[in-house]
Design an enzyme around this catalytic site. Structure first.
Site, PDB file in Angstrom:
ATOM      1  N   THR A 111     -15.590  -7.947  37.428  1.00 36.74           N
ATOM      2  CA  THR A 111     -16.101  -9.313  37.347  1.00 36.74           C
ATOM      3  C   THR A 111     -16.682  -9.725  38.688  1.00 36.74           C
ATOM      4  O   THR A 111     -16.082  -9.500  39.739  1.00 36.74           O
ATOM      5  CB  THR A 111     -14.971 -10.291  36.963  1.00 36.74           C
ATOM      6  OG1 THR A 111     -14.408  -9.892  35.714  1.00 36.74           O
ATOM      7  CG2 THR A 111     -15.498 -11.710  36.844  1.00 36.74           C
ATOM      8  N   LEU A 145      -9.991 -11.793  40.820  1.00 35.03           N
ATOM      9  CA  LEU A 145     -11.025 -11.518  39.826  1.00 35.03           C
ATOM     10  C   LEU A 145     -10.941 -10.031  39.511  1.00 35.03           C
ATOM     11  O   LEU A 145     -10.706  -9.218  40.413  1.00 35.03           O
ATOM     12  CB  LEU A 145     -12.426 -11.836  40.368  1.00 35.03           C
ATOM     13  CG  LEU A 145     -12.824 -13.299  40.567  1.00 35.03           C
ATOM     14  CD1 LEU A 145     -14.232 -13.371  41.148  1.00 35.03           C
ATOM     15  CD2 LEU A 145     -12.763 -14.079  39.259  1.00 35.03           C
ATOM     16  N   ASP A 146     -11.145  -9.665  38.257  1.00 34.94           N
ATOM     17  CA  ASP A 146     -11.177  -8.243  37.905  1.00 34.94           C
ATOM     18  C   ASP A 146     -12.201  -7.522  38.764  1.00 34.94           C
ATOM     19  O   ASP A 146     -13.207  -8.118  39.174  1.00 34.94           O
ATOM     20  CB  ASP A 146     -11.556  -8.056  36.428  1.00 34.94           C
ATOM     21  CG  ASP A 146     -10.503  -8.611  35.491  1.00 34.94           C
ATOM     22  OD1 ASP A 146      -9.377  -8.854  35.937  1.00 34.94           O
ATOM     23  OD2 ASP A 146     -10.839  -8.814  34.308  1.00 34.94           O
ATOM     24  N   ARG A 147     -11.958  -6.252  39.006  1.00 35.87           N
ATOM     25  CA  ARG A 147     -12.907  -5.463  39.798  1.00 35.87           C
ATOM     26  C   ARG A 147     -14.318  -5.548  39.218  1.00 35.87           C
ATOM     27  O   ARG A 147     -15.308  -5.653  39.949  1.00 35.87           O
ATOM     28  CB  ARG A 147     -12.449  -4.003  39.845  1.00 35.87           C
ATOM     29  CG  ARG A 147     -13.386  -3.111  40.653  1.00 35.87           C
ATOM     30  CD  ARG A 147     -13.057  -1.653  40.438  1.00 35.87           C
ATOM     31  NE  ARG A 147     -13.960  -0.798  41.204  1.00 35.87           N
ATOM     32  CZ  ARG A 147     -14.111   0.505  40.991  1.00 35.87           C
ATOM     33  NH1 ARG A 147     -13.428   1.101  40.038  1.00 35.87           N
ATOM     34  NH2 ARG A 147     -14.939   1.210  41.726  1.00 35.87           N
TER      35      ARG A 147
END
Length: 281
Positions: free
Chosen positions: A142, A138-140
């Protein structure tokens, strides 16, 4: 802020990692060097292979190369705790907060989900001592559900489920503006690859001039949801990377808030039992 990069070759077999670092990096205290080791900012290169080195007293071999990537700001960074959603033994499901990385960088890994679980999460939730292996990202920025494996074989099986698109992933995104009810699919290619984002629900709030979307991620391209929504001229609130390219007008929602993108549902066949597992958070 102190930031430095050093590449140190061991001159004598039997020297410990911390002794080699002390002799070559006089600007840092022993405590700072040990923190760099513990938090994953030191790498050992031996026989053409490079891996993180954490043991201060580990004996080195002549010719070993230590790589130190020290950044006081990165090593002192703190993130909110992750929350355990489900413990399945060979793997677990966590609620990753905004700001926590999926994986570390050469400058450290203590703020990544797997290392945080090993250092703090297992003790906090009384899981016993476990290794943690990253399955997907997951993106940082998100938040939401992420799967972490505790055995290498299970890691491979779980990763294959994601690769084969056998994992159902649903997200919530809050976007600027009144998102049209007529748009049910976003399917522009990303980096030359097919990408499909499905809109399952759409609720507009005229007070904030924002829409809350429930999304099914049918494919898993990098930044897919963020790119698709920004390209449609409805960037996610708090998206500093893609939202800045779009005129969002004068929404009441604070433009400098965290990214309003959250993974709220995962479903997949258990790689151990074969039973269908569903998680929400």
């Amino acid at each position: 802020m102190t930031r430095l990069e050093r590449h140190i070759q061991c001159q004598q077999s039997g020297s410990s990692t911390i002794d080699c670092l002390k002799q070559s990096v006089s600007s840092l205290s022993v405590a700072e060097l040990k923190k760099a080791l513990k938090f994953g900012a030191v790498w050992l290169e031996r026989g053409g292979k490079i891996k993180r080195s954490r043991r201060a007293k580990m004996p080195l071999i002549e010719g070993d190369l230590l790589h130190l990537y020290y950044d006081s700001e990165i090593l002192s960074a703190q993130t909110p705790d992750a929350r355990l959603v489900a413990d399945e033994g060979d793997y677990s499901i966590w609620d990753k907060p905004c700001g926590m990385y999926s994986q570390g960088t050469k400058w450290g890994d203590h703020s990544s989900i797997c290392r945080w679980i090993e250092m703090f999460g297992c003790e906090k939730y009384q899981l016993g001592e476990r290794q943690a292996y990253l399955v997907h990202r997951l993106d940082r920025a998100t938040s939401g559900l992420i799967v972490v494996a505790h055995k290498k074989k299970v890691t491979q099986k779980l990763a294959r489920l994601f690769e084969d698109r056998k994992v159902e992933k649903r997200y919530q995104a809050i976007v600027h503006g009144h998102f049209p009810d007529s748009i049910l699919r976003l399917e522009a290619d990303i980096d030359g690859k097919v990408a499909l984002t499905e809109i399952l629900e759409n609720h507009f709030d005229p007070t904030s001039n924002c829409s809350t979307l429930k999304i099914n991620l049918a494919t898993g391209r990098k930044h897919q949801i963020r790119k698709h929504l920004a390209d449609a001229n409805f960037p996610i609130v708090g998206d500093r990377l893609y939202g800045e390219k779009v005129d969002v007008g004068k929404d009441i929602v604070e433009l400098n808030s965290n990214l309003r993108l959250r993974c709220l549902y995962l479903s997949f066949p258990c790689p151990v039992s074969g039973d269908l597992k569903c998680y929400s958070g």
